[in-house]
Design a protein around this motif. Sequence first.
Motif, PDB file in Angstrom:
ATOM      1  N   LEU A 112       0.800  -1.135  -0.108  1.00  0.00           N
ATOM      2  CA  LEU A 112      -0.183   0.109   0.201  1.00  0.00           C
ATOM      3  C   LEU A 112       0.961   1.431   0.051  1.00  0.00           C
ATOM      4  O   LEU A 112       0.507   2.336  -0.513  1.00  0.00           O
ATOM      5  CB  LEU A 112      -1.044  -0.159   1.229  1.00  0.00           C
ATOM      6  CG  LEU A 112      -1.856   1.334   1.303  1.00  0.00           C
ATOM      7  CD1 LEU A 112      -3.134   0.714   0.193  1.00  0.00           C
ATOM      8  CD2 LEU A 112      -2.550   1.075   2.592  1.00  0.00           C
ATOM      9  N   MET A 116      -7.249  -1.728  -1.612  1.00  0.00           N
ATOM     10  CA  MET A 116      -8.341  -1.429  -0.661  1.00  0.00           C
ATOM     11  C   MET A 116      -9.475  -2.426  -0.886  1.00  0.00           C
ATOM     12  O   MET A 116     -10.094  -3.006  -0.188  1.00  0.00           O
ATOM     13  CB  MET A 116      -8.758   0.100  -1.062  1.00  0.00           C
ATOM     14  CG  MET A 116      -7.747   1.201  -0.573  1.00  0.00           C
ATOM     15  SD  MET A 116      -8.134   2.961  -1.119  1.00  0.00           S
ATOM     16  CE  MET A 116      -9.724   3.102  -0.286  1.00  0.00           C
ATOM     17  N   LEU A 169      -5.671   0.193   5.831  1.00  0.00           N
ATOM     18  CA  LEU A 169      -5.365   1.605   5.152  1.00  0.00           C
ATOM     19  C   LEU A 169      -4.451   2.391   6.442  1.00  0.00           C
ATOM     20  O   LEU A 169      -3.930   3.372   5.993  1.00  0.00           O
ATOM     21  CB  LEU A 169      -6.653   2.317   5.013  1.00  0.00           C
ATOM     22  CG  LEU A 169      -7.323   1.685   3.772  1.00  0.00           C
ATOM     23  CD1 LEU A 169      -8.395   2.619   3.426  1.00  0.00           C
ATOM     24  CD2 LEU A 169      -6.647   1.332   2.504  1.00  0.00           C
ATOM     25  N   LEU A 200      -8.059   7.219  -0.119  1.00  0.00           N
ATOM     26  CA  LEU A 200      -7.790   6.735   1.047  1.00  0.00           C
ATOM     27  C   LEU A 200      -8.670   7.148   2.277  1.00  0.00           C
ATOM     28  O   LEU A 200      -9.087   6.608   3.274  1.00  0.00           O
ATOM     29  CB  LEU A 200      -6.201   7.265   1.528  1.00  0.00           C
ATOM     30  CG  LEU A 200      -5.222   6.447   0.721  1.00  0.00           C
ATOM     31  CD1 LEU A 200      -3.777   7.238   0.985  1.00  0.00           C
ATOM     32  CD2 LEU A 200      -5.110   4.922   1.184  1.00  0.00           C
TER      33      LEU A 200
END
Length: 354
Positions: free
Chosen positions: A222, A238, A244, A271
């Motif tokens: 990520l 995601m 995250l 995000l």
Amino acid sequence: MASGDYNKDHLLEENRADSGIDSYRSISKDEPTSSRYQSPEYSEPRDKFSTADERLDSAYGSSSLTVESLSEIVAQYRISSTDDETAESTEQCENCEQQEDNLLTTITEDGDTILHLAIIHEDEYFAHQLIQLFPKDVLDIQNNLYQTPLHLATYLSLPSVVQGLVEKAASLELQDQDGNTPLHVACQLGRIDCATEMTREVTSSKLAPVLETQNWRGLTCLHLATQNGQHQLLKLLMKKGADLNIQEGTSGKTALHLAVELHDVSSVTLLLKGANVDAAMFNGCTPLHLAVGRQDATIANLLCQSGADKMLRNMEDETALDLADGNDDILALFPFDDIQISGRSVVGMKFFVE
């Protein structure tokens, strides 16, 4: 072809060796034969992390299989694509078995199997044949740069080869000399097709350790996708359940911190659909601290709209407002009633002047 001739003619050239992703360029006489793929951030192997015990090729013998000999092997030896095809004679069958044994056990001085070389030369047909022939342990052999065939197929953007390897259960977790898994490589280089094949049929429980793995710089997939502005890959990760809020290992930045540093509005917007807007780095800085400190009113506004706490303090006891440095656009994001003295709102307080 007799097996002895095969070994002598094709596997015992002593002058050149082939390893790593850039070695396919050695076909050209103008290119050095010792070229290697190196990630932009690194120039030396990280032996501290990449120990010999992690290698999967200890049972294989070294050979001087080369670029030129590979081309001859590909031209003269093809694995049958049908199970019911029979050899014309017992001798031919025995030769075929001997050739298969040679393919299984041959490894170059630089740690490459014949499958590594087939991928390096982008011979997808031959690579697929070898994938079907080889057991999983051979598919996961790492060369001297700790690259598996899956790493190389990803570097070279060969999604069909990636698909074949994943279907044969090639490992997604093995790390190269920079600590990158094949999925790290895909996220760094923008190989969305390869990443899609790697994650298509993989269960969440099997994919989770890969998504949590940090390379030797402390970066997960990520983080790399964010750092390199790979928005499609961000969406894919995601969708696949990437955390995250996972922090990189050096300063504790989340992907949101990285996106803010890069002034990447698209990544920030993506995000913010699930990331903690007030996540703190090891020094206590939130994404809003970084946005204000970089005088990025647009991203600071996005963060405020997503509920960022404007009064959080970092380890220097600074709020985001303290970093505004007179920027009117940013100061406008901090209404008067948010300003506090000793933890109490200024609004409603009475000041007496003697």
